[in-house]
Design a protein around this motif. Structure first.
Motif, PDB file in Angstrom:
ATOM      1  N   LEU A  23      -0.571   3.866  -9.782  1.00 27.10           N
ATOM      2  CA  LEU A  23       0.242   2.971 -10.046  1.00 27.10           C
ATOM      3  C   LEU A  23       0.675   2.423 -10.977  1.00 27.10           C
ATOM      4  O   LEU A  23       1.311   1.930 -11.762  1.00 27.10           O
ATOM      5  CB  LEU A  23       0.632   1.825  -8.330  1.00 27.10           C
ATOM      6  N   PHE A  24      -0.456   1.387 -11.266  1.00 28.40           N
ATOM      7  CA  PHE A  24      -0.766   0.617 -12.482  1.00 28.40           C
ATOM      8  C   PHE A  24      -1.013   1.414 -13.501  1.00 28.40           C
ATOM      9  O   PHE A  24      -0.448   0.700 -15.296  1.00 28.40           O
ATOM     10  CB  PHE A  24      -1.450  -1.057 -12.299  1.00 28.40           C
ATOM     11  N   LEU A  25      -1.839   2.061 -14.004  1.00 26.71           N
ATOM     12  CA  LEU A  25      -1.825   2.663 -15.114  1.00 26.71           C
ATOM     13  C   LEU A  25      -0.964   4.050 -15.436  1.00 26.71           C
ATOM     14  O   LEU A  25      -0.750   4.040 -16.846  1.00 26.71           O
ATOM     15  CB  LEU A  25      -3.494   3.715 -15.047  1.00 26.71           C
ATOM     16  N   VAL A  26      -0.197   4.791 -14.185  1.00 28.20           N
ATOM     17  CA  VAL A  26      -0.020   6.283 -14.915  1.00 28.20           C
ATOM     18  C   VAL A  26       2.274   5.225 -14.747  1.00 28.20           C
ATOM     19  O   VAL A  26       3.066   4.829 -15.642  1.00 28.20           O
ATOM     20  CB  VAL A  26      -0.210   6.748 -14.163  1.00 28.20           C
ATOM     21  N   GLU A  27       2.569   5.099 -13.597  1.00 29.67           N
ATOM     22  CA  GLU A  27       3.527   4.609 -13.025  1.00 29.67           C
ATOM     23  C   GLU A  27       4.584   3.497 -13.115  1.00 29.67           C
ATOM     24  O   GLU A  27       6.212   3.755 -13.446  1.00 29.67           O
ATOM     25  CB  GLU A  27       4.039   4.336 -11.139  1.00 29.67           C
ATOM     26  N   VAL A  76       0.361  -0.987   0.306  1.00 34.05           N
ATOM     27  CA  VAL A  76       0.303  -0.156   0.023  1.00 34.05           C
ATOM     28  C   VAL A  76       0.704   1.204   0.412  1.00 34.05           C
ATOM     29  O   VAL A  76       0.554   2.393  -0.870  1.00 34.05           O
ATOM     30  CB  VAL A  76      -0.854   0.114   0.951  1.00 34.05           C
ATOM     31  N   ALA A  77       2.080   1.021   0.157  1.00 34.85           N
ATOM     32  CA  ALA A  77       2.950   2.386   0.446  1.00 34.85           C
ATOM     33  C   ALA A  77       3.410   2.462  -0.194  1.00 34.85           C
ATOM     34  O   ALA A  77       3.847   3.989  -0.901  1.00 34.85           O
ATOM     35  CB  ALA A  77       3.945   2.264   1.703  1.00 34.85           C
ATOM     36  N   ALA A 114      13.105   4.204   1.297  1.00 35.00           N
ATOM     37  CA  ALA A 114      13.175   4.908   2.682  1.00 35.00           C
ATOM     38  C   ALA A 114      11.593   5.545   2.695  1.00 35.00           C
ATOM     39  O   ALA A 114      10.936   5.467   3.758  1.00 35.00           O
ATOM     40  CB  ALA A 114      14.348   6.048   2.828  1.00 35.00           C
ATOM     41  N   SER A 115      11.180   6.112   1.523  1.00 31.36           N
ATOM     42  CA  SER A 115       9.465   6.703   1.673  1.00 31.36           C
ATOM     43  C   SER A 115       8.955   5.883   1.590  1.00 31.36           C
ATOM     44  O   SER A 115       7.842   5.848   2.483  1.00 31.36           O
ATOM     45  CB  SER A 115       9.765   7.602   0.393  1.00 31.36           C
ATOM     46  N   VAL A 116       9.230   5.161   1.393  1.00 32.35           N
ATOM     47  CA  VAL A 116       7.600   3.779   1.090  1.00 32.35           C
ATOM     48  C   VAL A 116       8.130   3.110   2.978  1.00 32.35           C
ATOM     49  O   VAL A 116       6.857   2.382   3.121  1.00 32.35           O
ATOM     50  CB  VAL A 116       8.126   2.736   0.443  1.00 32.35           C
ATOM     51  N   LEU A 117       9.170   3.253   3.689  1.00 31.92           N
ATOM     52  CA  LEU A 117       9.328   2.107   5.082  1.00 31.92           C
ATOM     53  C   LEU A 117       9.107   3.043   5.770  1.00 31.92           C
ATOM     54  O   LEU A 117       8.010   3.179   6.720  1.00 31.92           O
ATOM     55  CB  LEU A 117      10.562   2.215   5.363  1.00 31.92           C
ATOM     56  N   LYS A 118       9.078   4.926   5.017  1.00 31.58           N
ATOM     57  CA  LYS A 118       8.314   5.616   7.073  1.00 31.58           C
ATOM     58  C   LYS A 118       6.765   5.699   6.436  1.00 31.58           C
ATOM     59  O   LYS A 118       6.389   5.431   7.947  1.00 31.58           O
ATOM     60  CB  LYS A 118       9.000   6.826   6.077  1.00 31.58           C
ATOM     61  N   ALA A 151       3.154   6.030  -1.672  1.00 31.23           N
ATOM     62  CA  ALA A 151       5.104   7.550  -1.482  1.00 31.23           C
ATOM     63  C   ALA A 151       4.693   7.899  -3.899  1.00 31.23           C
ATOM     64  O   ALA A 151       5.243   8.711  -3.913  1.00 31.23           O
ATOM     65  CB  ALA A 151       5.815   6.009  -1.353  1.00 31.23           C
ATOM     66  N   MET A 152       4.624   6.862  -3.844  1.00 32.80           N
ATOM     67  CA  MET A 152       4.815   7.559  -5.429  1.00 32.80           C
ATOM     68  C   MET A 152       3.354   8.605  -6.004  1.00 32.80           C
ATOM     69  O   MET A 152       4.159   8.428  -7.065  1.00 32.80           O
ATOM     70  CB  MET A 152       4.355   5.761  -6.730  1.00 32.80           C
ATOM     71  N   THR A 153       2.374   9.004  -5.241  1.00 37.70           N
ATOM     72  CA  THR A 153       1.412  10.253  -5.386  1.00 37.70           C
ATOM     73  C   THR A 153       2.238  11.347  -5.685  1.00 37.70           C
ATOM     74  O   THR A 153       1.986  12.047  -6.440  1.00 37.70           O
ATOM     75  CB  THR A 153       0.152   9.737  -5.294  1.00 37.70           C
ATOM     76  N   GLU A 154       3.268  11.304  -4.927  1.00 39.07           N
ATOM     77  CA  GLU A 154       4.049  12.293  -4.627  1.00 39.07           C
ATOM     78  C   GLU A 154       5.324  12.733  -5.602  1.00 39.07           C
ATOM     79  O   GLU A 154       5.605  14.033  -6.261  1.00 39.07           O
ATOM     80  CB  GLU A 154       4.338  12.356  -3.335  1.00 39.07           C
ATOM     81  N   GLY A 155       6.063  11.846  -6.046  1.00 38.57           N
ATOM     82  CA  GLY A 155       7.705  11.856  -6.614  1.00 38.57           C
ATOM     83  C   GLY A 155       7.475  10.622  -7.620  1.00 38.57           C
ATOM     84  O   GLY A 155       8.960  10.682  -8.599  1.00 38.57           O
TER      85      GLY A 155
END
Length: 212
Positions: free
Chosen positions: A123-127, A33-34, A50-54, A38-42
């Motif tokens: 996640l599954f359409l853009v990134e 989920v994280a 590290a962003s995912v872990l946080k 997280a990818m919605t920001e960067g």
């Protein structure tokens, strides 16, 4: 609270009643989920582990016990997002309704899923296109499954109708991807209405569901 909801929340400190398997399931789910959030920001490229872990509230050691790399984690997150969408679409399919209602139900489920879980949708359409060839291959396999849903929905039988459904599914994917990338989720419902109107005007181009 359901068992699935219980394992998705962060584990309490100290002693708890969960088994080792439940602990691992909770950690894995939170990481997946994280990853999407997280990818919605960067974006994928600019999202470090590290962003995912946080966001997930897990240690780096735990992450690498479950996943080989960020790419491996993304692949698992993609599979999770795809499965959730497939389950929602499957739940919307009924045989005891007319073609118009069936199409409305399926598109409502599809667009509703995007709106309810925009991080997974992104996640599954853009990134996915930034995550490398393996991820893109998985995206194309998902697209093939979506074509099958569209073909069934519209009653495609001939090769020509199957091809028309493939082009329609590709167009839907492109339009939805654009709206997700632009964070324009509200207009998905307008798009749904236009798609239903198009199918009704198409006669037997896509299939026999709306044949006169």
């Amino acid at each position: 609270m359901s068992d699935s909801a219980a394992i998705r929340r962060q584990l309490p400190r100290g002693r708890h009643h969960l088994t080792r398997e439940q602990v691992v399931a909770s950690q894995r789910e939170r990481i997946l989920v994280a990853m999407g959030e997280a990818m919605t920001e960067g974006g994928y490229v600019n999202t470090p582990v590290a962003s995912v872990l946080k966001r997930a509230g897990v240690s780096r050691e735990t992450f690498y016990e479950l996943f080989r790399s960020k790419e491996d984690c993304f692949a698992a997150a993609f599979d999770r997002a795809s499965q959730l969408l497939a389950e929602r679409l499957q739940d919307s399919i009924t045989d005891d309704v007319d073609a118009l209602t069936r199409m409305d139900n399926i598109l409502t489920a599809y667009f509703g899923h995007m709106i309810d879980d925009p991080a997974s949708a992104r996640l599954f359409l853009v990134e996915v296109y930034a995550a490398g060839p393996t991820a893109i291959k998985a995206r194309m396999e998902l697209q093939h499954r979506f074509v099958a849903v569209v073909a069934t929905m519209l009653g495609a039988q001939t090769p020509e109708q199957q091809f028309a459904c493939a082009t329609l599914a590709a167009a839907i994917g492109a339009m939805v991807t654009g709206k997700i990338a632009a964070d324009d989720l509200a207009s998905l419902w307008e798009l749904k209405d236009h798609l239903i109107a198009l199918a009704r005007r198409s006669g037997t181009v896509y299939g026999n569901a709306f044949a006169d």
